[in-house]
Design an enzyme around this catalytic site. Structure first.
Site, PDB file in Angstrom:
ATOM      1  N   LYS A  48       0.797  -1.236   0.000  1.00 33.83           N
ATOM      2  CA  LYS A  48       0.000   0.000   0.000  1.00 33.83           C
ATOM      3  C   LYS A  48       0.828   1.285   0.000  1.00 33.83           C
ATOM      4  CE  LYS A  48      -2.582  -2.592  -0.575  1.00 33.83           C
ATOM      5  NZ  LYS A  48      -3.055  -2.610  -1.959  1.00 33.83           N
ATOM      6  N   GLY A  50       2.454   2.172  -2.923  1.00 27.86           N
ATOM      7  CA  GLY A  50       2.644   2.588  -4.319  1.00 27.86           C
ATOM      8  C   GLY A  50       3.300   1.513  -5.168  1.00 27.86           C
ATOM      9  N   THR A  51       3.200   0.263  -4.724  1.00 23.32           N
ATOM     10  CA  THR A  51       3.826  -0.862  -5.432  1.00 23.32           C
ATOM     11  C   THR A  51       3.313  -0.973  -6.867  1.00 23.32           C
ATOM     12  OG1 THR A  51       3.531  -1.949  -3.302  1.00 23.32           O
ATOM     13  CG2 THR A  51       4.447  -3.285  -5.088  1.00 23.32           C
ATOM     14  N   HIS A 113       8.002  -7.535  -0.798  1.00 24.70           N
ATOM     15  CA  HIS A 113       7.665  -6.695   0.350  1.00 24.70           C
ATOM     16  C   HIS A 113       8.590  -6.984   1.534  1.00 24.70           C
ATOM     17  CE1 HIS A 113       4.125  -4.967  -1.387  1.00 24.70           C
ATOM     18  NE2 HIS A 113       3.340  -5.998  -1.255  1.00 24.70           N
ATOM     19  N   ARG A 271      -7.558   2.854  -5.326  1.00 22.36           N
ATOM     20  CA  ARG A 271      -8.627   3.391  -4.480  1.00 22.36           C
ATOM     21  C   ARG A 271      -8.743   4.877  -4.753  1.00 22.36           C
ATOM     22  NH1 ARG A 271      -9.419   5.561   0.667  1.00 22.36           N
ATOM     23  NH2 ARG A 271      -7.157   5.843   0.755  1.00 22.36           N
ATOM     24  N   GLY A 273      -5.549   7.091  -4.551  1.00 26.71           N
ATOM     25  CA  GLY A 273      -4.272   7.497  -5.143  1.00 26.71           C
ATOM     26  C   GLY A 273      -3.910   8.939  -4.845  1.00 26.71           C
TER      27      GLY A 273
HETATM   28  P1  A3P Z   1      -4.887   4.559  -1.705  1.00 23.57           P
HETATM   29  O1  A3P Z   1      -5.513   3.400  -0.986  1.00 23.57           O
HETATM   30  O2  A3P Z   1      -4.417   5.635  -0.770  1.00 23.57           O
HETATM   31  O3  A3P Z   1      -5.736   5.095  -2.792  1.00 23.57           O
HETATM   32  P2  A3P Z   1       0.071  -0.763  -3.515  1.00 23.57           P
HETATM   33  O4  A3P Z   1       0.164  -0.663  -4.994  1.00 23.57           O
HETATM   34  O5  A3P Z   1       1.390  -0.741  -2.827  1.00 23.57           O
HETATM   35  O6  A3P Z   1      -0.823  -1.863  -3.107  1.00 23.57           O
HETATM   36  O7  A3P Z   1      -0.600   0.597  -3.035  1.00 23.57           O
HETATM   37  C1  A3P Z   1      -1.921   0.911  -3.334  1.00 23.57           C
HETATM   38  C2  A3P Z   1      -2.074   2.402  -3.185  1.00 23.57           C
HETATM   39  O8  A3P Z   1      -1.457   3.060  -4.285  1.00 23.57           O
HETATM   40  C3  A3P Z   1      -3.515   2.806  -3.187  1.00 23.57           C
HETATM   41  O9  A3P Z   1      -3.559   4.005  -2.402  1.00 23.57           O
HETATM   42  C4  A3P Z   1      -3.753   3.069  -4.654  1.00 23.57           C
HETATM   43  O10 A3P Z   1      -4.871   3.871  -4.923  1.00 23.57           O
HETATM   44  C5  A3P Z   1      -2.458   3.756  -5.021  1.00 23.57           C
HETATM   45  N1  A3P Z   1      -2.143   3.646  -6.457  1.00 23.57           N
HETATM   46  C6  A3P Z   1      -2.320   2.581  -7.258  1.00 23.57           C
HETATM   47  N2  A3P Z   1      -1.936   2.874  -8.508  1.00 23.57           N
HETATM   48  C7  A3P Z   1      -1.527   4.161  -8.503  1.00 23.57           C
HETATM   49  C8  A3P Z   1      -1.038   5.039  -9.507  1.00 23.57           C
HETATM   50  N3  A3P Z   1      -0.914   4.657 -10.779  1.00 23.57           N
HETATM   51  N4  A3P Z   1      -0.707   6.282  -9.147  1.00 23.57           N
HETATM   52  C9  A3P Z   1      -0.830   6.686  -7.859  1.00 23.57           C
HETATM   53  N5  A3P Z   1      -1.303   5.916  -6.868  1.00 23.57           N
HETATM   54  C10 A3P Z   1      -1.647   4.655  -7.182  1.00 23.57           C
END
Ligand code: A3P
Length: 305
Positions: A48, A50-51, A113, A271, A273
């Site tokens: 969560k 920005g992976t 992770h 979600r 972002g």
């Molecule tokens: P939020 O829940 O705050 O919206 P991960 O990829 O590590 O699982 O993290 C998910 C988070 O990154 C979520 O945050 C998601 O919305 C956000 N996210 C996914 N793709 C993104 C993108 N292309 N640019 C910016 N944020 C992104």
């Protein structure tokens, strides 16, 4: 006595409750079998943080000649970033299987992770490159909370309150170890070997993603040429990987990713972002508590909170 994270088993690590067993089993297997190459690139993050985004940016950057970002048939239209850059512990070394990674073309892209200290030693010793992304712990927590509640709903469990998960988070109970140890582990590695470990912040990427795409390309030895710069290739990659674009792709809306913990809808990785969404969910006291831990733990590291 503490409530464990709801979707992964936990075991005791040196600094409190830490990684789920699965990644560690993955790491152990990977240690025995994973023959890293100096050309490998491993994305490391906490869940969560920005992976999905960094996976997309790395894949699009590395493969930009074969798959131009503005091509109508870009792979992202059919497969999600998690199948383009797979997790070592969730997708490759799972259920005692040893994948054949030898046939993958260079540079091979992987993700993990696990904390820096738990990386397969073969990876650290090979000189392969590591790209780390960290995110404000408050936003990281809020994102994790929403994600965890989706898992709970699937299992028929009641949602967890933000304050409950914040308490667990502050005590260092999280699937891959305490947030602060995870970030500091990779930060210290970056300070010691900047040519091997690149360090990004989600918030800075949100401010100007193009700057960080150039950093990424340079770090992996695939700098953008003057011609590419003039042709707007960097901007096309930023657009392709942007939240607004990716959330609308068929691979996001209808696709799924098989992880060792279960099948996850690709849409659940998207979600809001945004930066600062924590303000909508955490009390001022909780935010202050997290900030105080962050300040104390990061003090003297050169990493500002
Ligand atoms: P939020 O829940 O705050 O919206 P991960 O990829 O590590 O699982 O993290 C998910 C988070 O990154 C979520 O945050 C998601 O919305 C956000 N996210 C996914 N793709 C993104 C993108 N292309 N640019 C910016 N944020 C992104």
């Amino acid at each position: 006595s503490s409530e464990p994270m709801p979707f992964l088993p936990l075991y005791r690590h040196n600094k409190g409750w830490c990684c789920s067993l699965m990644p560690m089993v993955g790491a152990v297997v990977a240690d025995a079998r994973f023959a890293a190459r100096p050309s490998d690139i491993i994305i490391a993050t906490l869940p969560k943080s920005g992976t999905t985004w960094i996976k997309a940016l790395l894949y699009a950057t590395v493969n930009r000649r074969e798959h131009p970002a503005d091509a109508a048939d870009h792979p992202f239209n059919s497969i999600g970033p998690h199948d383009c850059v797979k997790f070592l512990e969730y997708q490759l070394y799972t259920n005692n299987s040893v994948p054949d990674l030898d046939r993958l073309p260079d540079p091979r892209l992987f993700a993990t992770h696990v904390p820096f200290t738990s990386l397969p030693s073969a990876a650290a010793a090979s000189g392969c490159k590591v790209v780390y992304v960290c995110r404000d712990p408050k936003d990281n927590l809020v994102s994790l909370w929403h994600f965890a509640n989706k898992f709970r709903a699937r299992e028929g469990q009641e949602p967890m309150s933000a304050e409950t998960i914040a308490e667990v988070f502050c005590r260092g109970v999280s699937p891959f170890g305490p947030y602060w140890d995870h970030v500091l582990g990779y930060w210290d590695a970056h300070v010691a070997r900047p040519e091997q470990v690149l360090f990004f912040r989600y918030e800075e990427m949100k401010l100007d993603a193009a700057v960080h795409v150039r950093r990424l390309a340079e770090f992996v030895g695939l700098q953008f040429s003057a011609e590419e710069e003039e042709g707007g290739v960097v901007e096309a990659i930023v657009r392709l990987c942007s939240f607004d674009h990716m959330i609308g792709l068929e691979a996001t809306k209808g696709g799924k990713t098989e992880l060792v913990v279960g099948t996850v809808a690709n849409s659940s990785f998207f979600r809001r972002g945004q930066v600062g969404d924590w303000e909508n969910h955490l009390s001022p006291e909780t935010a202050r508590r997290i900030d105080a831990i962050t300040e104390a733990r990061f003090k003297g590291s050169g990493l500002c909170s």
